[in-house]
Write a protein that holds these residues in place. Structure first.
Motif, PDB file in Angstrom:
ATOM      1  N   ARG A 134       0.830  -1.210   0.000  1.00 30.18           N
ATOM      2  CA  ARG A 134       0.000   0.000   0.000  1.00 30.18           C
ATOM      3  C   ARG A 134       0.861   1.255   0.000  1.00 30.18           C
ATOM      4  O   ARG A 134       0.479   2.285  -0.545  1.00 30.18           O
ATOM      5  CB  ARG A 134      -0.964  -0.007   1.182  1.00 30.18           C
ATOM      6  N   ARG A 135       2.029   1.157   0.629  1.00 32.76           N
ATOM      7  CA  ARG A 135       2.964   2.288   0.593  1.00 32.76           C
ATOM      8  C   ARG A 135       3.391   2.580  -0.845  1.00 32.76           C
ATOM      9  O   ARG A 135       3.359   3.723  -1.293  1.00 32.76           O
ATOM     10  CB  ARG A 135       4.173   1.959   1.462  1.00 32.76           C
ATOM     11  N   ASP A 136       3.768   1.537  -1.595  1.00 38.50           N
ATOM     12  CA  ASP A 136       4.225   1.721  -2.969  1.00 38.50           C
ATOM     13  C   ASP A 136       3.119   2.296  -3.852  1.00 38.50           C
ATOM     14  O   ASP A 136       3.348   3.242  -4.620  1.00 38.50           O
ATOM     15  CB  ASP A 136       4.694   0.380  -3.545  1.00 38.50           C
ATOM     16  N   ARG A 137       1.933   1.725  -3.781  1.00 33.55           N
ATOM     17  CA  ARG A 137       0.824   2.166  -4.629  1.00 33.55           C
ATOM     18  C   ARG A 137       0.400   3.596  -4.322  1.00 33.55           C
ATOM     19  O   ARG A 137       0.170   4.400  -5.228  1.00 33.55           O
ATOM     20  CB  ARG A 137      -0.373   1.234  -4.452  1.00 33.55           C
ATOM     21  N   HIS A 138       0.312   3.902  -3.047  1.00 33.89           N
ATOM     22  CA  HIS A 138      -0.136   5.249  -2.651  1.00 33.89           C
ATOM     23  C   HIS A 138       0.860   6.311  -3.095  1.00 33.89           C
ATOM     24  O   HIS A 138       0.476   7.345  -3.653  1.00 33.89           O
ATOM     25  CB  HIS A 138      -0.321   5.300  -1.142  1.00 33.89           C
ATOM     26  N   PHE A 139       2.147   6.082  -2.874  1.00 32.53           N
ATOM     27  CA  PHE A 139       3.155   7.071  -3.227  1.00 32.53           C
ATOM     28  C   PHE A 139       3.179   7.323  -4.735  1.00 32.53           C
ATOM     29  O   PHE A 139       3.308   8.467  -5.180  1.00 32.53           O
ATOM     30  CB  PHE A 139       4.532   6.619  -2.748  1.00 32.53           C
ATOM     31  N   ARG A 140       3.073   6.264  -5.521  1.00 35.12           N
ATOM     32  CA  ARG A 140       3.069   6.444  -6.979  1.00 35.12           C
ATOM     33  C   ARG A 140       1.842   7.230  -7.429  1.00 35.12           C
ATOM     34  O   ARG A 140       1.935   8.073  -8.324  1.00 35.12           O
ATOM     35  CB  ARG A 140       3.115   5.080  -7.682  1.00 35.12           C
ATOM     36  N   ARG A 141       0.713   6.942  -6.817  1.00 36.09           N
ATOM     37  CA  ARG A 141      -0.509   7.657  -7.213  1.00 36.09           C
ATOM     38  C   ARG A 141      -0.418   9.141  -6.877  1.00 36.09           C
ATOM     39  O   ARG A 141      -0.841   9.998  -7.676  1.00 36.09           O
ATOM     40  CB  ARG A 141      -1.731   7.042  -6.520  1.00 36.09           C
ATOM     41  N   ILE A 142       0.127   9.480  -5.739  1.00 30.10           N
ATOM     42  CA  ILE A 142       0.226  10.885  -5.352  1.00 30.10           C
ATOM     43  C   ILE A 142       1.211  11.626  -6.250  1.00 30.10           C
ATOM     44  O   ILE A 142       1.022  12.804  -6.571  1.00 30.10           O
ATOM     45  CB  ILE A 142       0.630  11.009  -3.875  1.00 30.10           C
ATOM     46  N   ALA A 143       2.270  10.943  -6.689  1.00 26.45           N
ATOM     47  CA  ALA A 143       3.193  11.575  -7.632  1.00 26.45           C
ATOM     48  C   ALA A 143       2.471  11.908  -8.934  1.00 26.45           C
ATOM     49  O   ALA A 143       2.659  12.996  -9.507  1.00 26.45           O
ATOM     50  CB  ALA A 143       4.383  10.658  -7.898  1.00 26.45           C
ATOM     51  N   ARG A 144       1.640  10.996  -9.416  1.00 29.39           N
ATOM     52  CA  ARG A 144       0.858  11.261 -10.637  1.00 29.39           C
ATOM     53  C   ARG A 144      -0.165  12.365 -10.389  1.00 29.39           C
ATOM     54  O   ARG A 144      -0.393  13.222 -11.253  1.00 29.39           O
ATOM     55  CB  ARG A 144       0.135   9.993 -11.099  1.00 29.39           C
ATOM     56  N   LEU A 145      -0.782  12.359  -9.227  1.00 25.19           N
ATOM     57  CA  LEU A 145      -1.787  13.379  -8.923  1.00 25.19           C
ATOM     58  C   LEU A 145      -1.168  14.769  -8.920  1.00 25.19           C
ATOM     59  O   LEU A 145      -1.765  15.734  -9.414  1.00 25.19           O
ATOM     60  CB  LEU A 145      -2.451  13.073  -7.579  1.00 25.19           C
TER      61      LEU A 145
ATOM     62  N   MET B 242       8.711   4.297   8.387  1.00 30.42           N
ATOM     63  CA  MET B 242       8.525   5.491   9.216  1.00 30.42           C
ATOM     64  C   MET B 242       9.105   6.724   8.543  1.00 30.42           C
ATOM     65  O   MET B 242       8.461   7.787   8.504  1.00 30.42           O
ATOM     66  CB  MET B 242       9.165   5.278  10.592  1.00 30.42           C
ATOM     67  N   GLU B 243      10.290   6.602   7.979  1.00 31.35           N
ATOM     68  CA  GLU B 243      10.916   7.741   7.319  1.00 31.35           C
ATOM     69  C   GLU B 243      10.199   8.112   6.021  1.00 31.35           C
ATOM     70  O   GLU B 243      10.036   9.299   5.706  1.00 31.35           O
ATOM     71  CB  GLU B 243      12.387   7.431   7.036  1.00 31.35           C
ATOM     72  N   ASP B 244       9.774   7.107   5.275  1.00 31.01           N
ATOM     73  CA  ASP B 244       9.084   7.384   4.013  1.00 31.01           C
ATOM     74  C   ASP B 244       7.795   8.155   4.244  1.00 31.01           C
ATOM     75  O   ASP B 244       7.504   9.137   3.544  1.00 31.01           O
ATOM     76  CB  ASP B 244       8.781   6.071   3.282  1.00 31.01           C
ATOM     77  N   PHE B 245       6.995   7.730   5.201  1.00 26.76           N
ATOM     78  CA  PHE B 245       5.718   8.406   5.445  1.00 26.76           C
ATOM     79  C   PHE B 245       5.928   9.791   6.040  1.00 26.76           C
ATOM     80  O   PHE B 245       5.141  10.711   5.784  1.00 26.76           O
ATOM     81  CB  PHE B 245       4.828   7.556   6.357  1.00 26.76           C
ATOM     82  N   ARG B 246       6.978   9.958   6.833  1.00 28.18           N
ATOM     83  CA  ARG B 246       7.262  11.295   7.374  1.00 28.18           C
ATOM     84  C   ARG B 246       7.576  12.271   6.248  1.00 28.18           C
ATOM     85  O   ARG B 246       7.029  13.377   6.188  1.00 28.18           O
ATOM     86  CB  ARG B 246       8.438  11.221   8.353  1.00 28.18           C
ATOM     87  N   LYS B 247       8.435  11.843   5.333  1.00 30.08           N
ATOM     88  CA  LYS B 247       8.783  12.692   4.193  1.00 30.08           C
ATOM     89  C   LYS B 247       7.583  12.899   3.282  1.00 30.08           C
ATOM     90  O   LYS B 247       7.351  13.995   2.758  1.00 30.08           O
ATOM     91  CB  LYS B 247       9.936  12.051   3.423  1.00 30.08           C
ATOM     92  N   HIS B 248       6.804  11.853   3.112  1.00 28.11           N
ATOM     93  CA  HIS B 248       5.648  11.939   2.217  1.00 28.11           C
ATOM     94  C   HIS B 248       4.632  12.959   2.722  1.00 28.11           C
ATOM     95  O   HIS B 248       4.060  13.711   1.931  1.00 28.11           O
ATOM     96  CB  HIS B 248       4.989  10.570   2.090  1.00 28.11           C
ATOM     97  N   GLU B 249       4.404  13.000   4.009  1.00 25.65           N
ATOM     98  CA  GLU B 249       3.433  13.959   4.535  1.00 25.65           C
ATOM     99  C   GLU B 249       3.915  15.396   4.356  1.00 25.65           C
ATOM    100  O   GLU B 249       3.100  16.302   4.125  1.00 25.65           O
ATOM    101  CB  GLU B 249       3.146  13.671   6.009  1.00 25.65           C
TER     102      GLU B 249
END
Length: 270
Positions: A48-59, A123-130
């Motif tokens: 879910r981390r991989d799918r969500h991050f890719r979708r937000i980049a496209r968005l 933990m680091e990925d989601f922190r940066k993503h937010e």
């Protein structure tokens, strides 16, 4: 007029990418299956981390295209917003690459220490993503404001600042008991993030839908049939109607009854 097709596609994909996981069923099934089910939980967390991050980049990219097209249609300068969105989109793509759910699940199965590394990465990925997502929301909201839409897209970070080393030490001290709470945080932090994501995306979708008539009205106005000023005088309003020749114009005082004693055709008189 700006095309909304790509953004609408991004919104629709949310159901397939932003997957929430229920903690208690996951924990109970892991205990019942002697830990076997926990590997599926690990796979799902990474997937879910991989799918969500890719979708937000496209968005982020599609939102920039939408704002650019609307700015061109309405002749509004939005270049500063586009530059900001482009930068955050590139930043998102840097860590939006696939971590590999299957690979990480296999690594954790072969070497338990890999789970510590995975928890740190997530933990680091989601922190940066937010951080990046907050910038995306702010930039899109600013762009819509420049285009005449006072839309206040709201987004609040859902994942608090957590110390990986603190979690690890407490897990070791408690002989793994604190690790249950750690798993809870890994699951629920993502769930809260996805809920907040759904809220601001719904606000953006509503703003785009409301802007469609506005964008359409910027083109040439459609011709309206008929005069646009006072109604043209009709024949009835210019004066008395001219008499129409015909049997209806016969004098009203003319006798209407023919003599009843007139001989019928072929009748002999006498």
């Amino acid at each position: 007029m700006a095309d909304t097709m790509f953004l609408e596609t991004d919104f629709k994909e949310r159901a397939a990418t932003d997957i929430e996981i229920r903690f208690w069923p996951a924990l109970l099934l892991s205990l019942i299956t002697f830990g076997i089910y926990s590997y599926w939980v690990i796979w799902r967390l990474v997937s879910r981390r991989d799918r969500h991050f890719r979708r937000i980049a496209r968005l982020a990219e599609d939102a920039g295209v939408y704002l650019r097209d609307r700015g061109a249609d309405e002749r509004v300068e939005v270049e500063a917003v586009l530059t900001r969105l482009k930068l955050v989109e590139r930043s998102t793509r840097l860590y939006a690459y696939e971590r590999g759910a299957t690979l990480w699940t296999l690594l954790v199965f072969l070497a338990g220490i890999a789970l510590w590394v995975l928890w740190y990465v997530l933990m680091e990925d989601f922190r940066k993503h937010e951080e990046d997502e907050e910038t995306i929301v702010s930039a899109v909201s600013h762009g819509l404001g420049l285009l005449g839409q006072e839309v206040n897209l709201t987004y609040e970070r859902q994942i608090p600042a957590r110390s990986f080393w603190q979690f690890m030490i407490l897990t070791l001290i408690t002989f793994g008991i604190y690790g249950i709470y750690w798993l809870y945080c890994m699951i629920e932090d993502g769930n809260r993030h996805f809920r907040a994501q759904a809220e601001w995306e719904a606000q953006l979708a509503a703003a785009i839908a409301a802007a469609v008539p506005t964008a359409a009205s910027t083109g040439p106005a459609a011709a309206t049939p008929g005069p646009t000023g006072p109604a043209a005088p009709t024949a009835a309003s210019t004066g008395p109607a001219a008499p129409t020749p015909g049997p209806t114009d016969a004098p009203t005082d003319a006798p209407t009854d023919a003599p009843t004693d007139a001989p019928a055709e072929g009748e002999t008189i006498g």
